[in-house]
Design a protein around this motif. Structure first.
Motif, PDB file in Angstrom:
ATOM      1  N   TYR A  56       0.807  -1.220   0.000  1.00 13.35           N
ATOM      2  CA  TYR A  56       0.000   0.000   0.000  1.00 13.35           C
ATOM      3  C   TYR A  56       0.841   1.272   0.000  1.00 13.35           C
ATOM      4  N   ILE A  57       1.913   1.296   0.792  1.00 14.01           N
ATOM      5  CA  ILE A  57       2.662   2.555   0.854  1.00 14.01           C
ATOM      6  C   ILE A  57       3.442   2.818  -0.433  1.00 14.01           C
ATOM      7  N   ILE A  58       3.760   1.756  -1.173  1.00 15.25           N
ATOM      8  CA  ILE A  58       4.412   1.948  -2.472  1.00 15.25           C
ATOM      9  C   ILE A  58       3.385   2.341  -3.532  1.00 15.25           C
ATOM     10  N   ASN A  59       2.299   1.606  -3.616  1.00 12.82           N
ATOM     11  CA  ASN A  59       1.327   1.840  -4.688  1.00 12.82           C
ATOM     12  C   ASN A  59       0.430   3.046  -4.453  1.00 12.82           C
ATOM     13  N   GLN A  60       0.301   3.468  -3.201  1.00 15.87           N
ATOM     14  CA  GLN A  60      -0.527   4.639  -2.928  1.00 15.87           C
ATOM     15  C   GLN A  60       0.320   5.899  -2.701  1.00 15.87           C
ATOM     16  N   ASP A  61       1.586   5.833  -3.121  1.00 15.64           N
ATOM     17  CA  ASP A  61       2.455   7.018  -3.183  1.00 15.64           C
ATOM     18  C   ASP A  61       2.786   7.645  -1.832  1.00 15.64           C
ATOM     19  N   TYR A  62       2.898   6.835  -0.801  1.00 19.07           N
ATOM     20  CA  TYR A  62       3.336   7.360   0.483  1.00 19.07           C
ATOM     21  C   TYR A  62       4.863   7.462   0.568  1.00 19.07           C
ATOM     22  N   LEU A  63       5.566   6.681  -0.266  1.00 16.88           N
ATOM     23  CA  LEU A  63       7.027   6.711  -0.247  1.00 16.88           C
ATOM     24  C   LEU A  63       7.546   7.578  -1.385  1.00 16.88           C
ATOM     25  N   LYS A 112       6.236   2.505 -14.193  1.00 21.99           N
ATOM     26  CA  LYS A 112       5.243   3.535 -14.495  1.00 21.99           C
ATOM     27  C   LYS A 112       5.796   4.949 -14.339  1.00 21.99           C
ATOM     28  N   GLU A 113       6.777   5.129 -13.443  1.00 22.98           N
ATOM     29  CA  GLU A 113       7.230   6.490 -13.123  1.00 22.98           C
ATOM     30  C   GLU A 113       8.677   6.789 -13.496  1.00 22.98           C
ATOM     31  N   ARG A 114       9.515   5.741 -13.658  1.00 23.06           N
ATOM     32  CA  ARG A 114      10.912   5.881 -14.068  1.00 23.06           C
ATOM     33  C   ARG A 114      11.726   6.827 -13.187  1.00 23.06           C
ATOM     34  N   PHE A 115      12.028   6.382 -12.000  1.00 15.70           N
ATOM     35  CA  PHE A 115      12.849   7.163 -11.078  1.00 15.70           C
ATOM     36  C   PHE A 115      14.158   6.468 -10.730  1.00 15.70           C
ATOM     37  N   LEU A 116      14.285   5.188 -11.013  1.00 14.47           N
ATOM     38  CA  LEU A 116      15.518   4.453 -10.735  1.00 14.47           C
ATOM     39  C   LEU A 116      16.530   4.698 -11.851  1.00 14.47           C
ATOM     40  N   SER A 117      17.815   4.611 -11.506  1.00 17.34           N
ATOM     41  CA  SER A 117      18.845   4.771 -12.537  1.00 17.34           C
ATOM     42  C   SER A 117      18.827   3.553 -13.463  1.00 17.34           C
ATOM     43  N   GLU A 118      19.326   3.757 -14.667  1.00 12.38           N
ATOM     44  CA  GLU A 118      19.368   2.650 -15.627  1.00 12.38           C
ATOM     45  C   GLU A 118      20.225   1.509 -15.100  1.00 12.38           C
TER      46      GLU A 118
END
Length: 279
Positions: A56-63, A112-118
């Protein structure tokens, strides 16, 4: 260090229908504590509370992105996804299996959001295959300790890896080799591990893997089991691997049929299963 009882109490106090119970939490500290107990042998804490909270905290954008990167890097390390890798029938499997689920959650979010480095994504994709190639503890449900389900959870991670936009299609054969290893293991599966592995194959097809690669792979898989029978006779090893093969092929056949895909692969599966009936 936080105790299991205090962590349980804190997690039970979270209400995902009431953001106020979450947004004022020190989430940096909370996720550190959850990672500390990610492999707890208490199924309520590990599965119902820690994993569900991560979901939930990952998919509901709490982190935020930094917190998710921390989670990924930690769960991929030698003390989590690869903790005592190769061991069997000990409690380390719970840490490995549930770390793989958290990695899958973060990788799915990054898709879906692309925030990790390649580099991080590529390392994660490599680790998803390495994990399934090295995992030896194939237990599904463990009495009194709940689900380990390492192969199914590892398949979920591999599936997320294939779905990621940075997945290189040239890795398709390596993915199939990883799945082959999971099928031709000494244990006959009873907890629908085959269905989770098939999801990876469907994702590969959706990434435009040539169907001839799958058809040939299925044929080679069958030939390998036939060779085991030729060498060892109707041994326990043969029967367990043949059971896994037959269950996998039947499940793959109908998944392809329902999706109206893989005509040539389905014909090859029909040929294999008919031949097996004549043995």
């Amino acid at each position: 260090m936080v105790t299991t009882d205090s962590l349980k109490k804190e997690l039970k106090g979270l209400d995902f229908n009431n953001p106020e119970t979450i947004i004022h939490k020190d989430l940096d500290t909370l996720i550190e504590h959850m990672v500390d107990y990610i492999g707890s042998i208490d199924p309520e804490l590990r599965d119902k509370l820690i994993y569900t909270t991560f979901y939930y905290i990952i998919n509901q954008d709490y982190l935020n992105h930094q917190q998710m990167d921390y989670l990924l890097q930690t769960c991929l390390d030698p003390n989590h996804l690869f903790l005592s890798i190769g061991s069997e029938n000990d409690d380390s499997v719970f840490t490995r299996a549930f770390s793989s689920l958290v990695v899958a959650l973060v990788l799915g979010k990054d898709r879906k959001e692309r925030f990790l480095s390649e580099d991080t994504v590529k390392k994660t994709i490599e680790s998803s295959m390495k994990y399934l190639l090295e995992e030896e503890d194939t237990r599904g449900y463990v009495e009194e300790k709940g689900w380990a389900h390492s192969i199914a959870h590892g398949a979920d991670l591999l599936d997320e890896s294939v779905k990621h936009p940075l997945f290189d299609k040239t890795l398709a054969s390596e993915c199939l080799d990883t799945i082959r290893r999971c099928i031709l293991i000494e244990t006959a599966y009873v907890d629908e591990e085959d269905e989770r592995l098939i999801s990876v194959i469907i994702s590969l097809l959706e990434k435009e893997m040539n169907e001839n690669i799958l058809k040939d792979w299925v044929s080679e898989l069958s030939d390998e089991v036939t060779e085991i029978r030729a060498s060892n006779g109707f041994s326990p090893t043969f029967f367990r691997k043949n059971t896994n093969l037959n269950q996998f092929l039947k499940a793959l056949y109908f998944r392809l049929l329902f999706l109206e895909r893989g005509t040539q692969t389905r014909k090859e599966i029909e040929r294999i299963l008919k031949a097996n009936l004549l043995v």
